[in-house]
Design an enzyme around this catalytic site. Structure first.
Site, PDB file in Angstrom:
ATOM      1  N   LYS A 194      -6.885 -13.139  -4.817  1.00 29.53           N
ATOM      2  CA  LYS A 194      -7.043 -13.162  -6.210  1.00 29.53           C
ATOM      3  C   LYS A 194      -7.598 -11.297  -6.719  1.00 29.53           C
ATOM      4  CE  LYS A 194      -8.389 -17.351  -7.119  1.00 29.53           C
ATOM      5  NZ  LYS A 194      -9.930 -18.593  -7.205  1.00 29.53           N
ATOM      6  N   ARG A 222      -8.734 -22.446   0.873  1.00 27.10           N
ATOM      7  CA  ARG A 222      -7.052 -22.359   0.491  1.00 27.10           C
ATOM      8  C   ARG A 222      -6.570 -20.920   0.254  1.00 27.10           C
ATOM      9  NH1 ARG A 222      -6.123 -21.803  -5.601  1.00 27.10           N
ATOM     10  NH2 ARG A 222      -4.334 -22.764  -6.041  1.00 27.10           N
TER      11      ARG A 222
HETATM   12  N1  HH2 Z   1      -8.013 -21.264  -7.625  1.00 24.34           N
HETATM   13  C1  HH2 Z   1      -6.971 -21.269  -8.304  1.00 24.34           C
HETATM   14  C2  HH2 Z   1      -6.256 -22.706  -8.779  1.00 24.34           C
HETATM   15  N2  HH2 Z   1      -7.349 -23.520  -7.989  1.00 24.34           N
HETATM   16  N3  HH2 Z   1      -8.473 -24.552  -6.981  1.00 24.34           N
HETATM   17  C3  HH2 Z   1     -10.206 -24.335  -5.954  1.00 24.34           C
HETATM   18  N4  HH2 Z   1     -10.550 -25.472  -5.658  1.00 24.34           N
HETATM   19  N5  HH2 Z   1     -10.167 -22.724  -5.776  1.00 24.34           N
HETATM   20  C4  HH2 Z   1     -10.368 -22.000  -6.636  1.00 24.34           C
HETATM   21  O1  HH2 Z   1     -10.600 -20.575  -6.157  1.00 24.34           O
HETATM   22  C5  HH2 Z   1      -8.852 -22.265  -6.939  1.00 24.34           C
HETATM   23  C6  HH2 Z   1      -8.207 -23.368  -7.052  1.00 24.34           C
HETATM   24  C7  HH2 Z   1      -5.868 -20.199  -9.040  1.00 24.34           C
HETATM   25  O2  HH2 Z   1      -5.133 -20.571  -9.242  1.00 24.34           O
HETATM   26  P1  HH2 Z   1      -3.961 -19.385 -10.428  1.00 24.34           P
HETATM   27  O3  HH2 Z   1      -3.844 -18.913 -10.441  1.00 24.34           O
HETATM   28  O4  HH2 Z   1      -2.622 -20.902 -10.335  1.00 24.34           O
HETATM   29  O5  HH2 Z   1      -3.150 -19.600  -8.669  1.00 24.34           O
HETATM   30  P2  HH2 Z   1      -2.934 -20.462  -7.109  1.00 24.34           P
HETATM   31  O6  HH2 Z   1      -3.009 -21.422  -7.977  1.00 24.34           O
HETATM   32  O7  HH2 Z   1      -1.594 -19.399  -6.694  1.00 24.34           O
HETATM   33  O8  HH2 Z   1      -3.748 -19.878  -6.367  1.00 24.34           O
END
Ligand code: HH2
Length: 281
Positions: A224, A259
């Site tokens: 992140k 995750r």
């Molecule tokens: N962060 C992302 C997506 N889904 N779900 C949960 N429970 N917690 C999180 O921190 C979280 C999440 C970030 O999503 P995105 O920016 O689309 O990237 P990536 O899916 O590659 O992590």
């Protein structure tokens, strides 16, 4: 607090932190065009992550990154349904990362989804009912604002108390709808309407967030941008060391599910940490 998670077709032991491997079903996440190529590649990646030690696979068809382009529910379904079908019998719990009730309903009908991972904590109309009518577990995540504007000016008096209180309300809503506590995970939502200081406060006081929420915590810190701010590393894929450090710190503070994009490195770090924990007992 509960030590197992009732997760669709699976019952998961939460006595050690579980690794959730991220499988993005967005078009740019797979190498080339053809549908079958994409499906085969998704399956290969899923199998590779399981071989590396993933406990759960998280399939997502919509990026929630700040500034990510709009994806219609129809398009999201077209992206995720074939992959979910392909993964149905892979022998591990499958999570679906979606905030749309219509997508949840269609996907749950396939009986290939064990966990709904919702960055909107079931705020979409009909989402609570869709999950309640299933056996899937649910991860309720906190965010402030919507993905396109959430990083503009995040604002809290007391971020831990406010995030904790929100999660507590969402947990209560689920319990009232008949979803038992053993099906619930909560997530402070790192980077979703939070400054670096907010994120650090939530990570440092994760045990307090968990106590307030009343559900085991899932954390998503992998690659992140807050890790980019700390390290000065602009390329997300180059943030492996920072991501592993964040995962370990989450484990130390009681996270139940972590995750990540990089399953192998995270699993190894957690194995060393777990061995030390055991030897100290
Ligand atoms: N962060 C992302 C997506 N889904 N779900 C949960 N429970 N917690 C999180 O921190 C979280 C999440 C970030 O999503 P995105 O920016 O689309 O990237 P990536 O899916 O590659 O992590």
């Amino acid at each position: 607090m509960t030590k197992t998670l009732l997760c669709g077709r699976f019952t998961l032991d939460l006595s050690r932190p579980l690794v959730m491997g991220i499988l993005n079903a967005t078009p740019d996440s797979f190498s080339d065009g053809g549908r079958f190529n994409r499906l085969d590649e998704a399956l290969r990646r899923a199998e590779a992550m399981l071989a590396e030690g993933a406990d759960i696979l998280d399939v997502g068809g919509e990026s929630t990154r700040p500034g990510a382009p709009y994806v219609s529910p129809e398009e999201e379904l077209q992206r995720v349904l074939p992959i979910l079908e392909k993964l149905r019998d892979i022998g591990a719990p499958i999570s679906l990362d979606t905030r749309r009730a219509s997508v949840m309903r269609e996907a749950l009908r396939l009986k290939a989804v064990d966990l709904i991972n919702d960055v909107s904590a079931l705020e979409d109309e009909g989402a609570l009912e869709a999950v309640a009518a299933s056996r899937a577990a649910i991860c309720l995540m906190h965010k402030q604002g919507s993905p396109d504007t959430m990083q503009d000016r995040p604002d809290y008096q007391d971020v831990v108390a406010e995030v904790g209180a929100y999660l507590q309300r969402r947990v209560r809503l689920c319990l009232d709808a008949g979803i038992v506590r053993e099906r619930l995970l909560a997530d402070p939502g790192f980077g979703f309407g939070k400054t670096l200081e907010h994120n650090l406060a939530l990570l440092g006081r994760l045990d307090e967030v968990e106590r307030l929420a009343g559900a085991p915590q899932l954390v998503g810190l992998s690659r992140k941008s807050m890790l980019g701010v700390i390290t000065g590393e602009e390329t997300p894929a180059e943030r492996l060391g920072a991501s592993v450090a964040a995962a370990l710190e989450s484990a130390r503070r009681g996270a139940a599910v972590i995750r990540v994009h990089d399953v192998k490195a995270t699993r190894q770090a957690l194995q060393v940490w777990s061995a030390l924990q055991k030897s100290l007992r």
